[in-house]
Design a protein around this motif. Structure first.
Motif, mmCIF file in Angstrom:
data_model
loop_
_atom_site.group_PDB
_atom_site.id
_atom_site.type_symbol
_atom_site.label_atom_id
_atom_site.label_comp_id
_atom_site.label_asym_id
_atom_site.label_seq_id
_atom_site.Cartn_x
_atom_site.Cartn_y
_atom_site.Cartn_z
ATOM 1 N N PRO A 9 0.804 -1.128 -0.049
ATOM 2 C CA PRO A 9 -0.001 0.017 0.027
ATOM 3 C C PRO A 9 0.982 1.288 0.052
ATOM 4 O O PRO A 9 0.690 2.246 0.886
ATOM 5 N N LYS A 10 1.631 1.332 -0.855
ATOM 6 C CA LYS A 10 2.730 2.438 -1.004
ATOM 7 C C LYS A 10 2.850 3.019 -2.549
ATOM 8 O O LYS A 10 2.365 1.958 -3.458
ATOM 9 N N LEU A 11 3.340 4.138 -2.970
ATOM 10 C CA LEU A 11 3.833 4.415 -4.218
ATOM 11 C C LEU A 11 5.009 5.330 -4.449
ATOM 12 O O LEU A 11 5.166 5.808 -3.268
ATOM 13 N N GLN A 32 9.516 21.977 9.841
ATOM 14 C CA GLN A 32 8.408 21.565 9.708
ATOM 15 C C GLN A 32 8.263 20.384 8.461
ATOM 16 O O GLN A 32 7.388 19.620 8.540
ATOM 17 N N ILE A 33 8.845 20.904 7.799
ATOM 18 C CA ILE A 33 8.947 19.955 6.340
ATOM 19 C C ILE A 33 9.529 18.461 6.904
ATOM 20 O O ILE A 33 8.870 17.477 6.535
ATOM 21 N N ALA A 34 10.641 18.390 7.619
ATOM 22 C CA ALA A 34 10.736 16.966 7.857
ATOM 23 C C ALA A 34 9.862 16.501 9.004
ATOM 24 O O ALA A 34 9.586 14.926 8.892
ATOM 25 N N GLU A 35 9.333 17.091 9.772
ATOM 26 C CA GLU A 35 8.612 16.509 10.788
ATOM 27 C C GLU A 35 7.165 16.236 9.919
ATOM 28 O O GLU A 35 6.376 14.897 10.219
ATOM 29 N N ALA A 36 6.812 16.933 9.025
ATOM 30 C CA ALA A 36 5.527 16.437 8.314
ATOM 31 C C ALA A 36 5.748 15.146 7.358
ATOM 32 O O ALA A 36 4.774 14.367 7.537
ATOM 33 N N GLN A 37 7.100 14.891 6.824
ATOM 34 C CA GLN A 37 7.242 13.829 6.389
ATOM 35 C C GLN A 37 7.012 12.546 7.445
ATOM 36 O O GLN A 37 6.525 11.510 6.947
ATOM 37 N N GLU A 38 7.720 12.689 8.510
ATOM 38 C CA GLU A 38 7.712 11.632 9.243
ATOM 39 C C GLU A 38 6.342 11.208 9.959
ATOM 40 O O GLU A 38 6.007 10.112 10.057
ATOM 41 N N ARG A 39 5.534 12.212 10.181
ATOM 42 C CA ARG A 39 4.165 12.117 10.529
ATOM 43 C C ARG A 39 3.234 11.107 9.573
ATOM 44 O O ARG A 39 2.484 10.461 9.714
ATOM 45 N N LEU A 40 3.545 11.556 8.360
ATOM 46 C CA LEU A 40 2.872 10.753 7.239
ATOM 47 C C LEU A 40 3.379 9.491 6.967
ATOM 48 O O LEU A 40 2.920 8.777 5.967
ATOM 49 N N GLY A 41 4.487 9.209 7.289
ATOM 50 C CA GLY A 41 5.490 7.910 6.805
ATOM 51 C C GLY A 41 5.706 8.163 5.563
ATOM 52 O O GLY A 41 5.821 7.178 4.627
ATOM 53 N N ALA A 42 6.219 9.400 5.048
ATOM 54 C CA ALA A 42 6.368 9.663 3.649
ATOM 55 C C ALA A 42 7.980 9.992 3.519
ATOM 56 O O ALA A 42 8.508 10.568 4.698
ATOM 57 N N ALA A 83 5.396 7.548 -0.491
ATOM 58 C CA ALA A 83 4.167 7.618 0.283
ATOM 59 C C ALA A 83 3.274 6.327 0.683
ATOM 60 O O ALA A 83 3.110 5.658 -0.151
ATOM 61 N N LEU A 84 2.863 6.524 1.756
ATOM 62 C CA LEU A 84 1.733 5.430 2.043
ATOM 63 C C LEU A 84 0.423 5.790 1.113
ATOM 64 O O LEU A 84 0.076 7.037 1.092
ATOM 65 N N THR A 85 -0.319 5.096 0.672
ATOM 66 C CA THR A 85 -1.456 5.338 -0.248
ATOM 67 C C THR A 85 -2.259 5.932 0.752
ATOM 68 O O THR A 85 -2.898 6.984 0.247
ATOM 69 N N ALA A 86 -2.515 5.424 1.877
ATOM 70 C CA ALA A 86 -3.421 6.290 2.867
ATOM 71 C C ALA A 86 -3.285 7.781 3.183
ATOM 72 O O ALA A 86 -4.127 8.370 3.372
ATOM 73 N N ASN A 87 -2.268 7.948 3.125
ATOM 74 C CA ASN A 87 -1.439 9.512 3.366
ATOM 75 C C ASN A 87 -1.385 10.315 2.016
ATOM 76 O O ASN A 87 -0.487 11.144 2.048
ATOM 77 N N LEU A 88 -1.699 9.709 0.932
ATOM 78 C CA LEU A 88 -1.161 10.214 -0.175
ATOM 79 C C LEU A 88 -1.735 11.511 -0.540
ATOM 80 O O LEU A 88 -0.799 12.666 -1.023
ATOM 81 N N SER A 89 -2.779 12.033 -0.291
ATOM 82 C CA SER A 89 -3.224 13.517 -0.406
ATOM 83 C C SER A 89 -2.365 14.590 0.131
ATOM 84 O O SER A 89 -1.500 15.485 -0.407
ATOM 85 N N PRO A 90 -2.093 14.540 1.885
ATOM 86 C CA PRO A 90 -1.251 15.414 2.225
ATOM 87 C C PRO A 90 0.522 15.182 1.660
ATOM 88 O O PRO A 90 0.941 16.422 1.795
ATOM 89 N N SER A 91 0.590 13.940 1.301
ATOM 90 C CA SER A 91 2.176 13.767 0.829
ATOM 91 C C SER A 91 2.598 14.494 -0.182
ATOM 92 O O SER A 91 3.426 15.129 -0.623
#
Length: 977
Positions: free
Chosen positions: A555-557, A596-606, A623-631
């Motif tokens: 479930p990633k891309l 903030q950029i680094a933290e956002a990636q880590e929260r998203l698993g991106a 990115a994880l498919t489940a978190n694709l939009s914010p990623s």
């Protein structure tokens, strides 16, 4: 490893500079206001929301990391694990022997690793292990040695699995008849050159000093896996044969088969090929736990390095200890995450460092816990040390926050989910199952570890970190200066001054061996046609083309935005512009700062990575498919709206200058930079292929120049987007339209790089770059060809190069490595750039064989294919291997994306790889010989040699080539106290 060796500490030191200046996206503000600005302002809160959902049920994420298996044990003790994954007609073969360097007694250091090499030299019924595997289309055929184990991996087409079973069983059961004195001597030479190659790197002696300070003489983890020169020299044939008999029985092994296989099919195969091998002696357990120093210890060593390197080190518990997961997460928060405590405080905050790290290198019986800091030039070392220690003290006092724990766990889980793509190799599902069985008697140990991480609390991590890092520390610093340590004398038991290595009795012959049974190799079944996924294409409203290959295995891309720019674009700007501009992309946008950029990636698993090549500048999102939009929104903000804040530009410029100094102090990096300039002259491809430019040009770059370069090159009319993974076009296109579709190209015409311009013929010569005290010379050579990467029908040339220097079994590697033992590996390639291609080769060799090696290279190339024609065996091996390995080449989303992007860049049809097998079958030996005659002759080669002039120059004078002397750049490290 057989093909690469760097100690973990050396790799860490190198990675600090590389990651500190890793090229990252560049984005230009759009010509008109767009809704991506609003999306960017919401990206952090969107990441928080996505993370909150995931964190509400961490068990749900852990459940996605699943490797179902069946296990059986033969009567002789061989444990076999089978995992079925039918996504491709390939099988990963992973074999672990539970023996490593920790099992070596005094006087026999390096034996486990030496045997890893001997395992590839053939067995009673296999003259050369690699030949049949290469012809069968195996990929990732390799081996490696650690403190705890020796492993072997290959990924083969399903029809070649019986062959792989025959090969692995013959060397497990019948290796010794092939371990002759001649093979021992040759592989001893290869391993010693592997050691020289590692020692020759900047910070290359760190691991020796680290182990010496952390562990007492006699501790099984004290000596390095590569061992000592003296012990390797003393290894007799009787010694090494006894080492095999004592450690490589089936009862000390784990065999894992993963991929297009099931247990019902696997068990008869395993019984047939391995069942008759007798059980070996039980290997005695080793006591190798952590050690607490009696008091803090400090040591400083000088080396030919560009920057001062400060470290803090401890030993810790082994992988089965309950504290291990907490320590891994804690060290990740301290210095592993992009938003780590060390990064935030020392790199982005006080700007005292150009690179930092912290990690837990967890072994079976103990771990190496370490944190490192590369001091920014001009910074007082006392101030750097104080700040370094304060970050740790504050972390031990306060512990991590809940958000830090969640970000680290999310990043780890995302990486593990991505790892499910690969069935074999060193980091695939086979290795995961094998390590669990070998070290913990539980193939699913990974699942228990992840479950433990998912429920960790800040208090648990704080307690574990204080338990282990409050003990006396070993502070080991490396400072710029003349190297005084001699790597040739290091790596052994540690008391050689009192107990010298024994001398082998050359007159004593090895005992005779009983005859081995005669066994014939099974045939390889036909390989089916390549199943390339359907390619869907779309175009955003602003004209950006979008390519999608849907794959649902995980479930990633992977999503990449490519720009027609690259380091060759610097021919129209200042050298180093593109690389530095790219490095700035994730260091702050108009809406988010770097943290903030680094933290956002880590929260998203991106993960957003920025990269460049001579032709292309790229931004890639995993990115994880489940978190694709914010990623995707985060990626768009990074690409489109970098801030180029003056203070951040100055900080990243210092990191780029440090990375340049590192490249110029690394023999291979220095050689490659010199060769590109020598080959291409004034052509755009003469730009350094590392993208770092030159010292003066980097210093001259300003925020305004970087913003101008961004606006000039990173624009929608030079962009294309490639996506591979678990998403449909209906789901994907609206996200891309919102993030990138309203991005308007500037009114100015798109720039055009003159990469198709002809290259003036170069002057054949030897450029000798003097690097004193080098135990090894790095030789690189090349010439520009009258071809480009877009020239059609160059497959015969690729096959011809495979014979000459493209693979492990190539003529150059067999000669200089396997026959002469002068090198750890010699390789050649034909580049596939949009502009003029080049033939290049690389040959690190021991210093006293530099001239002879160049002479041998010229002779080998001169003989091929005139006086030494391509053989039928060579032709069959490279052709069949190229066809049969095709299904292996596209196992992961990233591999598939790379192939699609290369097709587009070089103007190939979509079905290029599908039709490639037929194209290979249509190429005959004459076409391969013709290609070799046209393009792979030694005439016109320019050689660059990085080595010790006083040793090397006398060897070059009889080669008939002009010699040009240059001096290696001086180290630029600052020694302020």
């Amino acid at each position: 490893m057989r093909l690469a060796y760097r100690s973990s500490a050396t790799a860490l030191a190198t990675a600090l500079l590389v990651s500190a200046c890793a090229t990252t996206n560049a984005s230009s503000p759009p010509a008109t206001a767009t809704d991506t600005r609003a999306a960017a302002r919401d990206v952090v809160s969107a990441a928080d929301g996505a993370m909150a959902k995931a964190a509400a049920s961490p068990a749900a994420l852990v459940s996605r990391v699943d490797i179902p298996y069946e296990k059986f044990v033969l009567a002789n003790g061989l444990t076999t694990i089978v995992h079925t994954d039918r996504k491709a007609p390939i099988v990963g073969v992973t074999l672990y022997f539970h023996v490593g360097s920790k099992n070596e007694p005094r006087g026999k250091t390096g034996f486990a690793h030496l045997y890893e090499h001997l395992f590839f030299g053939g067995s009673a019924n296999v003259p050369d292990f690699d030949v049949p595997l290469d012809a069968a289309g195996s990929t990732s055929s390799n081996g490696s040695t650690s403190y705890d184990r020796t492993n072997y991996v290959e990924t083969v087409p399903t029809g070649a699995l019986p062959l792989a079973m025959f090969l692995e069983s013959d060397r497990m059961g019948h290796l010794l008849p092939a371990v002759t004195q001649d093979k021992l001597d040759k592989q001893r030479g290869v391993v010693q050159n592997e050691k020289r190659q590692g020692d020759n790197q900047p910070y290359g002696l760190f691991q020796y000093a680290l182990n010496d300070g952390l562990l007492p003489v006699g501790h099984p983890y004290r000596h390095t896996t590569i061992g000592s020169m003296a012990d390797l020299d003393a290894a007799s044939l009787t010694d090494v044969r006894a080492w095999f008999t004592d450690h490589y029985g089936p009862n000390n092994a784990v065999l894992v088969l993963t991929g297009d296989i099931d247990a019902a099919t696997a068990r008869p195969l395993v019984e047939k090929w391995f069942g008759q091998i007798p059980r070996g002696p039980d290997v005695a357990p080793v006591t190798a736990g952590p050690v607490t120093l009696p008091a803090p210890l400090y040591r400083e060593i000088a080396d030919q390095v560009p920057l001062t390197y400060l470290t803090r080190n401890w030993t810790g518990p082994g992988l089965n200890d309950a504290d291990a997961p907490a320590l891994e997460v804690g060290m990740d928060i301290l210095g592993g995450l992009a938003s780590s405590r060390l990064d935030n405080e020392l790199v982005r905050g006080q700007q005292l460092a150009v690179g930092v790290s912290a990690s837990a290198q967890v072994e079976e019986d103990m771990s190496f816990l370490g944190m490192a800091m590369q001091v920014k030039p001009g910074v007082d070392r006392a101030r750097a040390n104080a700040a370094f220690d304060k970050v740790l003290a504050d972390f031990l006092r306060d512990g991590p926050t809940e958000d830090e724990v969640r970000r680290s766990v999310m990043s780890t889980l995302s990486e593990e989910i991505g790892g499910l793509e690969r069935v074999g190799s060193f980091d695939g599902k086979g290795a995961t199952l094998a390590e669990g069985q070998a070290y913990s008697n539980d193939p699913a140990k990974y699942k228990r570890d992840l479950a433990a991480m998912a429920v960790l609390t800040p208090a648990q991590i704080k307690a574990a970190m204080n338990k282990w890092l409050s003990r006396p520390v070993y502070a080991l610093d490396i400072v710029p200066g003349e190297r005084t340590m001699d790597g040739a004398k290091l790596g052994g038991w540690g008391d050689e001054d009192k107990t010298p290595a024994p001398k082998p009795d050359a007159k004593q012959p090895a005992p005779a061996l009983p005859p081995a049974p005669k066994i014939s190799a099974p045939q390889v079944a036909p390989v089916g046609a390549l199943a390339f996924p359907a390619i869907e294409r779309a175009t955003l409203s602003n004209g950006i083309p979008v390519i999608l290959a849907r794959r649902t295995a995980v479930p990633k891309l992977v999503l990449t935005v490519d720009f027609d720019a690259g380091y060759a674009a610097d021919a129209l700007d200042t050298p180093g512009t593109q690389g530095l501009m790219l490095s700035m992309l994730d260091q702050g946008t108009e809406h988010l700062d770097a943290t903030q950029i680094a933290e956002a990636q880590e929260r998203l698993g991106a993960s957003i990575s920025i990269d460049g090549s001579l032709d292309t500048s790229s931004a890639t999102l995993s990115a994880l498919t489940a978190n694709l939009s914010p990623s995707v929104d985060l990626l768009a903000d990074v690409v489109r709206h970098p801030a180029f804040a003056p203070a951040e530009v100055e900080r990243v410029k210092v990191q780029a200058e440090a990375a340049l100094a590192q490249a110029q102090s690394t023999p291979a990096g220095l050689a490659r930079r010199a060769l590109g300039s020598a080959l291409y002259g004034s052509h755009p491809y003469a730009q350094p292929s590392d993208g770092l430019g030159q010292t003066a040009s980097l210093a001259a770059l300003t925020p305004a120049a970087l913003k101008a370069a961004h606006d000039k090159w990173l624009r929608p009319d030079l962009a294309r987007i490639t996506v591979v993974g678990d998403v449909t076009m209906d789901e994907l296109k609206p996200l891309l339209e919102r993030a990138f579709g309203t991005w308007q190209a500037p009114a100015t015409p798109a720039p055009v790089k003159p990469v198709t311009a002809p290259v003036a013929p170069g002057q054949p010569r030897i450029v000798l770059i003097d690097r004193p005290h080098s135990p090894q010379s790095v030789i690189v050579a090349g010439r520009v060809l009258p071809l480009t990467g877009r020239t059609p029908d160059t497959e015969a040339l690729q096959l011809a190069n495979e014979v000459l220097g493209g693979g492990f079994l190539s003529r150059l590697n067999k000669d200089l490595r396997e026959e002469k033992g002068w090198s750890y590996g010699v390789y050649s390639r034909v580049s596939q750039s949009v502009g003029p291609s080049a033939f290049t080769l690389s040959a690190p060799v021991q210093s006293d064989k530099t001239g002879a090696a160049i002479k041998a290279i010229i002779a080998d190339m001169g003989a091929y294919p005139t006086t030494s024609a391509i053989t039928a065996e060579e032709f069959q091996r490279v052709t069949d291997g190229a066809i049969r390995q095709l299904p292996n080449l596209f196992e992961t989303n990233a591999q598939m994306a790379g192939a699609i992007r290369q097709n587009d860049r070089l103007g190939r049809p979509e079905d290029y790889y599908v039709s490639l097998a037929a194209k290979y079958r249509g190429i005959g030996e004459p076409a391969v010989a013709t290609a070799a005659s046209q393009y792979l002759r030694p005439k016109g080669l320019v050689f660059v040699v990085v080595g010790d002039r006083k040793i090397v120059e006398p060897q070059l004078k009889g080669l008939g080539l002009p010699i040009e002397i240059q001096q290696a750049p001086a180290a630029t490290g600052d020694e302020s106290e």
